[in-house]
Design a protein around this motif. Structure first.
Motif, PDB file in Angstrom:
ATOM      1  N   SER A 295     -44.235   2.827   8.813  1.00 40.99           N
ATOM      2  CA  SER A 295     -43.855   2.254   7.220  1.00 40.99           C
ATOM      3  C   SER A 295     -44.225   3.497   6.328  1.00 40.99           C
ATOM      4  CB  SER A 295     -44.913   1.122   7.178  1.00 40.99           C
ATOM      5  OG  SER A 295     -44.802   0.167   8.105  1.00 40.99           O
ATOM      6  N   LEU A 296     -45.097   4.175   6.376  1.00 44.46           N
ATOM      7  CA  LEU A 296     -45.102   5.396   5.447  1.00 44.46           C
ATOM      8  C   LEU A 296     -44.035   6.413   5.514  1.00 44.46           C
ATOM      9  CD1 LEU A 296     -48.703   6.250   5.615  1.00 44.46           C
ATOM     10  CD2 LEU A 296     -47.824   5.104   3.642  1.00 44.46           C
ATOM     11  N   SER A 297     -43.391   6.490   6.688  1.00 46.73           N
ATOM     12  CA  SER A 297     -42.196   7.412   6.926  1.00 46.73           C
ATOM     13  C   SER A 297     -40.998   6.796   6.231  1.00 46.73           C
ATOM     14  CB  SER A 297     -41.834   7.445   8.218  1.00 46.73           C
ATOM     15  OG  SER A 297     -40.866   8.415   8.554  1.00 46.73           O
ATOM     16  N   PHE A 298     -40.745   5.606   6.506  1.00 44.44           N
ATOM     17  CA  PHE A 298     -39.605   4.785   5.726  1.00 44.44           C
ATOM     18  C   PHE A 298     -39.870   4.579   4.571  1.00 44.44           C
ATOM     19  CE2 PHE A 298     -37.684   0.789   4.257  1.00 44.44           C
ATOM     20  CZ  PHE A 298     -36.464   0.998   4.800  1.00 44.44           C
ATOM     21  N   SER A 299     -41.059   4.462   3.811  1.00 49.56           N
ATOM     22  CA  SER A 299     -41.208   4.169   2.537  1.00 49.56           C
ATOM     23  C   SER A 299     -40.923   5.545   1.918  1.00 49.56           C
ATOM     24  CB  SER A 299     -42.510   3.493   2.180  1.00 49.56           C
ATOM     25  OG  SER A 299     -43.614   4.387   2.596  1.00 49.56           O
ATOM     26  N   GLY A 300     -41.366   6.682   2.498  1.00 54.25           N
ATOM     27  CA  GLY A 300     -41.181   8.015   1.740  1.00 54.25           C
ATOM     28  C   GLY A 300     -39.732   8.345   1.587  1.00 54.25           C
ATOM     29  N   LYS A 301     -39.055   8.099   2.769  1.00 48.99           N
ATOM     30  CA  LYS A 301     -37.451   8.202   2.825  1.00 48.99           C
ATOM     31  C   LYS A 301     -36.929   7.457   1.843  1.00 48.99           C
ATOM     32  CE  LYS A 301     -37.346   9.826   7.764  1.00 48.99           C
ATOM     33  NZ  LYS A 301     -37.107   9.688   8.978  1.00 48.99           N
ATOM     34  N   ALA A 302     -37.233   6.191   1.744  1.00 51.13           N
ATOM     35  CA  ALA A 302     -36.595   5.307   0.632  1.00 51.13           C
ATOM     36  C   ALA A 302     -36.675   5.818  -0.764  1.00 51.13           C
ATOM     37  CB  ALA A 302     -37.108   4.140   1.073  1.00 51.13           C
ATOM     38  N   LEU A 303     -38.215   6.165  -0.962  1.00 48.22           N
ATOM     39  CA  LEU A 303     -38.562   6.841  -2.353  1.00 48.22           C
ATOM     40  C   LEU A 303     -37.573   8.130  -2.592  1.00 48.22           C
ATOM     41  CD1 LEU A 303     -40.264   6.451  -4.829  1.00 48.22           C
ATOM     42  CD2 LEU A 303     -41.959   8.086  -3.644  1.00 48.22           C
ATOM     43  N   TRP A 304     -37.530   8.900  -1.674  1.00 44.53           N
ATOM     44  CA  TRP A 304     -36.865   9.991  -1.798  1.00 44.53           C
ATOM     45  C   TRP A 304     -35.327   9.684  -2.039  1.00 44.53           C
ATOM     46  CZ3 TRP A 304     -37.102  15.051  -2.623  1.00 44.53           C
ATOM     47  CH2 TRP A 304     -36.045  15.819  -2.632  1.00 44.53           C
ATOM     48  N   ILE A 305     -34.764   8.755  -1.348  1.00 41.92           N
ATOM     49  CA  ILE A 305     -33.338   8.381  -1.840  1.00 41.92           C
ATOM     50  C   ILE A 305     -33.191   7.854  -3.129  1.00 41.92           C
ATOM     51  CG2 ILE A 305     -31.622   6.744  -1.060  1.00 41.92           C
ATOM     52  CD1 ILE A 305     -32.410   7.223   1.834  1.00 41.92           C
ATOM     53  N   LEU A 306     -34.106   6.993  -3.386  1.00 42.06           N
ATOM     54  CA  LEU A 306     -34.206   6.297  -4.695  1.00 42.06           C
ATOM     55  C   LEU A 306     -34.219   7.306  -5.745  1.00 42.06           C
ATOM     56  CD1 LEU A 306     -36.117   3.060  -4.204  1.00 42.06           C
ATOM     57  CD2 LEU A 306     -33.703   3.125  -4.629  1.00 42.06           C
ATOM     58  N   SER A 307     -35.108   8.118  -5.730  1.00 40.41           N
ATOM     59  CA  SER A 307     -35.550   9.247  -6.882  1.00 40.41           C
ATOM     60  C   SER A 307     -34.311  10.144  -6.772  1.00 40.41           C
ATOM     61  CB  SER A 307     -36.850   9.910  -6.712  1.00 40.41           C
ATOM     62  OG  SER A 307     -36.675  10.670  -5.514  1.00 40.41           O
ATOM     63  N   THR A 308     -33.620  10.741  -5.905  1.00 39.77           N
ATOM     64  CA  THR A 308     -32.548  11.510  -6.030  1.00 39.77           C
ATOM     65  C   THR A 308     -31.242  10.936  -6.474  1.00 39.77           C
ATOM     66  OG1 THR A 308     -32.060  11.306  -3.707  1.00 39.77           O
ATOM     67  CG2 THR A 308     -33.327  13.129  -4.259  1.00 39.77           C
ATOM     68  N   SER A 309     -31.240   9.480  -6.049  1.00 37.00           N
ATOM     69  CA  SER A 309     -30.065   8.580  -6.569  1.00 37.00           C
ATOM     70  C   SER A 309     -30.067   8.591  -8.111  1.00 37.00           C
ATOM     71  CB  SER A 309     -29.898   7.521  -5.797  1.00 37.00           C
ATOM     72  OG  SER A 309     -29.924   7.537  -4.379  1.00 37.00           O
ATOM     73  N   ALA A 310     -31.353   8.217  -8.539  1.00 34.93           N
ATOM     74  CA  ALA A 310     -31.699   7.896  -9.967  1.00 34.93           C
ATOM     75  C   ALA A 310     -31.282   9.359 -10.871  1.00 34.93           C
ATOM     76  CB  ALA A 310     -33.217   7.532 -10.333  1.00 34.93           C
ATOM     77  N   PHE A 311     -31.700  10.405 -10.195  1.00 31.60           N
ATOM     78  CA  PHE A 311     -31.572  11.692 -11.092  1.00 31.60           C
ATOM     79  C   PHE A 311     -30.021  12.079 -11.086  1.00 31.60           C
ATOM     80  CE2 PHE A 311     -36.156  13.219  -9.964  1.00 31.60           C
ATOM     81  CZ  PHE A 311     -36.344  13.033 -11.391  1.00 31.60           C
ATOM     82  N   LEU A 312     -29.253  11.730  -9.859  1.00 32.19           N
ATOM     83  CA  LEU A 312     -27.852  12.108  -9.761  1.00 32.19           C
ATOM     84  C   LEU A 312     -27.044  11.171 -10.676  1.00 32.19           C
ATOM     85  CD1 LEU A 312     -27.437  13.133  -6.182  1.00 32.19           C
ATOM     86  CD2 LEU A 312     -27.668  14.835  -7.733  1.00 32.19           C
ATOM     87  N   LEU A 313     -27.299   9.924 -10.701  1.00 29.88           N
ATOM     88  CA  LEU A 313     -26.727   9.006 -11.474  1.00 29.88           C
ATOM     89  C   LEU A 313     -27.143   8.746 -12.937  1.00 29.88           C
ATOM     90  CD1 LEU A 313     -25.882   6.435  -8.474  1.00 29.88           C
ATOM     91  CD2 LEU A 313     -24.211   8.320  -9.406  1.00 29.88           C
TER      92      LEU A 313
END
Length: 151
Positions: free
Chosen positions: A87-105
């Motif tokens: 769960s922690l691994s999945f949430s960390g990866k999801a947070l990484w995807i959301l934060s980089t997407s927010a920065f890029l878009l």
């Protein structure tokens, strides 16, 4: 070439003889109890309660719990820990995807939106300046409108 031969121990070939009262493991000398001379049984004189840690106390209690209960507790703890890790691994990866997407878009969109707002504000200011000029010199603005050719 190596040839392997099995050597059987004589001790395992002999069947144990039951002693009196039909007990297999009892020796003929029933007065002697089995003692493990290499065990870590401490004497009352050497035992110091103050030096014993909490971990040592809990580790000493593991023999009280039956092996089946220990296996069940161990399996449930390992299941919970593996679920927590995944769960922690999945949430960390999801947070990484959301934060980089927010920065890029999000960052380019925010910059474009701010620039558009600046243009709108600048047009408002120019409109206010024109309106103020027309109020200060009403005749001059009417003459300029009449002399300007229409397209």
């Amino acid at each position: 070439m190596v040839q392997l031969t099995e050597v059987e121990d004589e001790h395992f070939n002999e069947k144990p003889l039951p002693s009196k009262n039909n007990i297999l493991l009892a020796s003929d000398d029933e007065d002697e109890d089995y003692t493990d001379t290499e065990s870590e049984i401490s004497n009352d004189e050497e035992f110091e309660l103050e030096t014993e840690t909490l971990y040592e106390r809990i580790a000493a209690l593991k023999d009280i719990i039956p092996p089946s209960a220990r296996r069940q507790v161990n399996s449930s703890v390992s299941t919970v820990t593996s679920f927590a890790k995944s769960s922690l691994s999945f949430s960390g990866k999801a947070l990484w995807i959301l934060s980089t997407s927010a920065f890029l878009l999000g960052v380019p969109w925010a910059l474009a939106y701010a620039e558009e707002e600046q243009y709108i504000q600048m047009e408002r200011e120019q409109g206010m300046i024109r309106g103020a000029n027309e109020m200060l010199s009403p005749g001059l603005a009417a003459e300029n409108k009449e002399t300007q050719p229409t397209l």
